[in-house]
Design an enzyme around this catalytic site. Structure first.
Site, mmCIF file in Angstrom:
data_model
loop_
_atom_site.group_PDB
_atom_site.id
_atom_site.type_symbol
_atom_site.label_atom_id
_atom_site.label_comp_id
_atom_site.label_asym_id
_atom_site.label_seq_id
_atom_site.Cartn_x
_atom_site.Cartn_y
_atom_site.Cartn_z
ATOM 1 N N CYS A 340 38.883 41.005 37.238
ATOM 2 C CA CYS A 340 38.926 40.343 38.548
ATOM 3 C C CYS A 340 38.324 38.937 38.441
ATOM 4 O O CYS A 340 38.793 38.114 37.650
ATOM 5 C CB CYS A 340 38.223 41.195 39.590
ATOM 6 S SG CYS A 340 38.467 40.639 41.296
ATOM 7 N N LEU A 341 37.272 38.639 39.199
ATOM 8 C CA LEU A 341 36.651 37.322 39.138
ATOM 9 C C LEU A 341 36.089 37.036 37.757
ATOM 10 O O LEU A 341 36.045 35.878 37.320
ATOM 11 C CB LEU A 341 35.550 37.234 40.199
ATOM 12 C CG LEU A 341 34.764 35.931 40.318
ATOM 13 C CD1 LEU A 341 35.687 34.738 40.456
ATOM 14 C CD2 LEU A 341 33.798 36.008 41.492
#
Length: 607
Positions: A340-341
């Site tokens: 994800c991030l």
């Protein structure tokens, strides 16, 4: 001829109530005391902070005013929609009458197969609840279609109107109310209303736990303990700084790959999504494949770290971790995973290292990671100039974004599953939430440093500068993703509502180097945490990489089971041979403490 329809007034054979009036009275007395305490606490806080003005920080009022103006500008279409609604209700009344008389009648509106709200048998079998259900579905369809067909709205306003219309529709579902939910109705009759009293206690407890704000319990918080029944893979913390602890896991094979594996999770959440339980732990599975696994455990920041920027997460994050891995193992080269991030940061790191001619990362895997933010999904509803500026004002006061605020946003993206199902279970049925490790992790929220989060929202979500050569500069280096020639593996999930796969698909088209894109079944979490032993969901592969995601899927081949073995086969040429297994603390870095470490135990929203 079909059998006669059931009574139109109440479900058949309602159980005889069995309850203790003394116990019921005691429960009500206790609830009254809790309520009085909460009201007193609320009054004290209001007196200390003063009255607050009602604001429209989300821009909902403005968006719906524009919608109303556009709808009134075309009265013919509005009248047509009203007429269609009237005909649908006429059909419902006719069919319901036929059903009540015992004749066969096709439903006018049916819920989607994936809609769990109407699974109870009475929603279909009992005349009254079937009528309520269909009436709601007709109104929901009419409202959503009427709003969706309005012409002249700009794209941002249209998305906002669509999103909050669905929130309104979901909130008014008959399943969310005691008198119109057959399961709640039966439970209330059976217990003499004790379910509602118990639900009131649960509601008051959740308000108290949220310090005056409703914080819905999704799971039993006492059912899990870090290092005891979740995050149990044996390992040690071998390095730490202000932003992270680095975990090195114990080997489970006599020999391991020469190149270690460094995992970079998102700092929006805590790392142990990758190590929930032994049977679904990616960390445990990776160690069993003969990998020396390192995982970053990000700190839960407070006001002291308000100044930390995205650049700090690069220098004090991944770069510091690479230095530490080399000291721990003697190896300069690693394979890296970004989730994800964490994947967004990994992409920026690859460009930074390419500019520095630093070749320490020899392969990079991106799990549901946004690199191109052109179509970032429904989160865009919460990201515009007005909302970001308001968020920045709040963060400047505290130095960070509260984890609960971010969690609420994500929960709204799937409100029926992550909000209303718990309202029904906890407050209407009066039941305790089921102990579920994934939801325990989901409720264990993390703060975000103010400076970093503002940079991330403005530079990436709003301006989409990460994909632009030189669009952002980190540690004095203009970032150009195309300059990296590291082989990459992108995996996304077909039902992902946080990082839509058709947007993450743009990642392989932006970065340099050989790349492979894989699409998993399920969503943002379950699609990634999908061990081979479960044999669930399946995945798609396509050796070609056409310009459009639709073309990729059209030419893709579907496979059963987990994508993890496919990833391991892709990774194998980059492992660099084998060496004797490495034990944490035997290199130049000594053991600080046992995994999962102290940083992951730092609670969010402690105020």
């Amino acid at each position: 001829m079909s059998s006669p329809a059931k009574s139109a007034t109440a479900p058949d054979a309602a159980p005889t109530p069995s309850y203790d009036p003394v116990a019921l009275a005691e429960s009500l007395r206790s609830a009254a005391e809790k309520s009085a305490k909460l009201i007193g606490d609320f009054a004290t806080r209001q007196a200390a902070t003063g009255p607050s003005l009602v604001t429209d920080e989300l821009g909902i009022g403005k968006a719906f005013m524009e919608l109303a103006a556009k709808m009134m500008a075309n009265p013919y279409r509005l009248a047509e929609a009203q007429m269609n609604l009237w005909w649908d209700y006429m059909s419902l009344w006719q069919n319901s009458t036929m059903k009540m008389l015992g004749a066969a009648a096709e439903p006018v509106a049916t819920p989607a197969k994936s809609d769990k709200r109407f699974k109870h048998g009475d929603w279909e079998e009992h005349f009254l609840f079937d009528y309520i259900k269909q009436g709601y579905l007709i109104a929901a369809r009419w409202l959503h279609d009427s709003v969706g067909k309005v012409e002249g709205l700009d794209d941002a306003t249209r998305k906002k109107v669509d999103f909050f219309t669905r929130q309104y529709i979901d909130a008014l579902a008959p399943s969310n109310f005691a008198l119109t939910n057959p399961e709640v109705y039966r439970e209330t009759i059976a217990t003499g209303g004790q379910n509602l009293v118990k639900g009131l206690h649960n509601l008051l407890d959740d308000i108290e736990r949220g310090n005056g704000r409703l914080k819905i319990s999704m799971t039993d918080p006492k059912a899990f303990e870090l290092g005891v029944n979740i995050a149990t893979t044996p390992g040690k913390v071998v390095f730490q700084n202000d932003l992270l602890q680095l975990l090195q896991y114990e080997p489970t094979t006599p020999k391991v790959a020469r190149r270690p594996l460094l995992i970079i999770p998102p700092w929006i959440n805590k790392f142990y999504i990758l190590d929930l339980r032994e049977k679904n732990s990616f960390v445990k599975w990776a160690t069993d494949q003969g990998l020396t696994v390192f995982v970053i455990s990000w700190v839960n920041p407070d006001e002291r770290l308000a100044h930390k920027d995205f650049e700090d997460y690069l220098t004090e994050g991944i770069l510091a971790a690479l230095d530490a891995v080399e000291k721990a193992t003697g190896e300069k080269e690693v394979n890296a995973i970004g989730y994800c991030l964490g994947g967004t940061l990994l992409a920026a790191t690859l460009a930074y290292l390419a500019a520095k001619k630093d070749k320490r990362i020899v392969s990079a895997t991106f799990m549901t990671s946004l690199i191109d933010f052109t179509r970032a999904g429904e989160l865009e509803v919460f990201i515009d100039e007005g909302q970001v500026a308001s968020l920045e004002r709040k963060m400047s006061e505290r130095g960070f974004l509260e984890g609960s605020e971010m969690a609420t946003t994500f929960n709204m993206l799937r409100s029926n599953d992550l909000i209303w199902s718990f309202v029904i279970n906890n407050y209407l049925l009066g039941r305790d939430p089921f102990p579920f490790d994934l939801l325990h992790w989901n409720s264990d929220s993390t703060r975000m440093p103010a400076t970093m989060h503002s940079f991330y929202l403005r530079k990436m979500y709003m301006k989409n500068l990460l994909r632009v050569p030189g669009g952002i500069t980190l540690a004095g280096v203009p970032i150009d993703l195309a300059k990296s020639n590291v082989p990459t593996y992108f995996v996304s999930a077909i039902e992902d509502h946080i990082a839509p796969w058709m947007t993450t698909y743009q990642g392989p088209l932006v970065v340099g180097g050989r790349t492979r894109f894989v699409l998993s079944g399920s969503g943002h979490i379950a699609g990634m945490i999908n061990p081979p032993s479960a044999n669930k969901y399946g995945y798609w592969t396509n050796d070609k990489l056409p310009e459009s995601a639709e073309a990729w899927l059209e030419g893709a081949k579907q496979h059963e089971g987990s994508w993890w073995p496919d990833w391991k086969a892709w990774l194998t040429p980059n492992l660099g041979g084998q060496v004797p297994a490495r034990v944490p603390g035997k290199g130049k870095l000594k053991v600080i403490e046992a995994a999962p470490g102290s940083y992951v135990r730092m609670r969010a929203d402690a105020s």
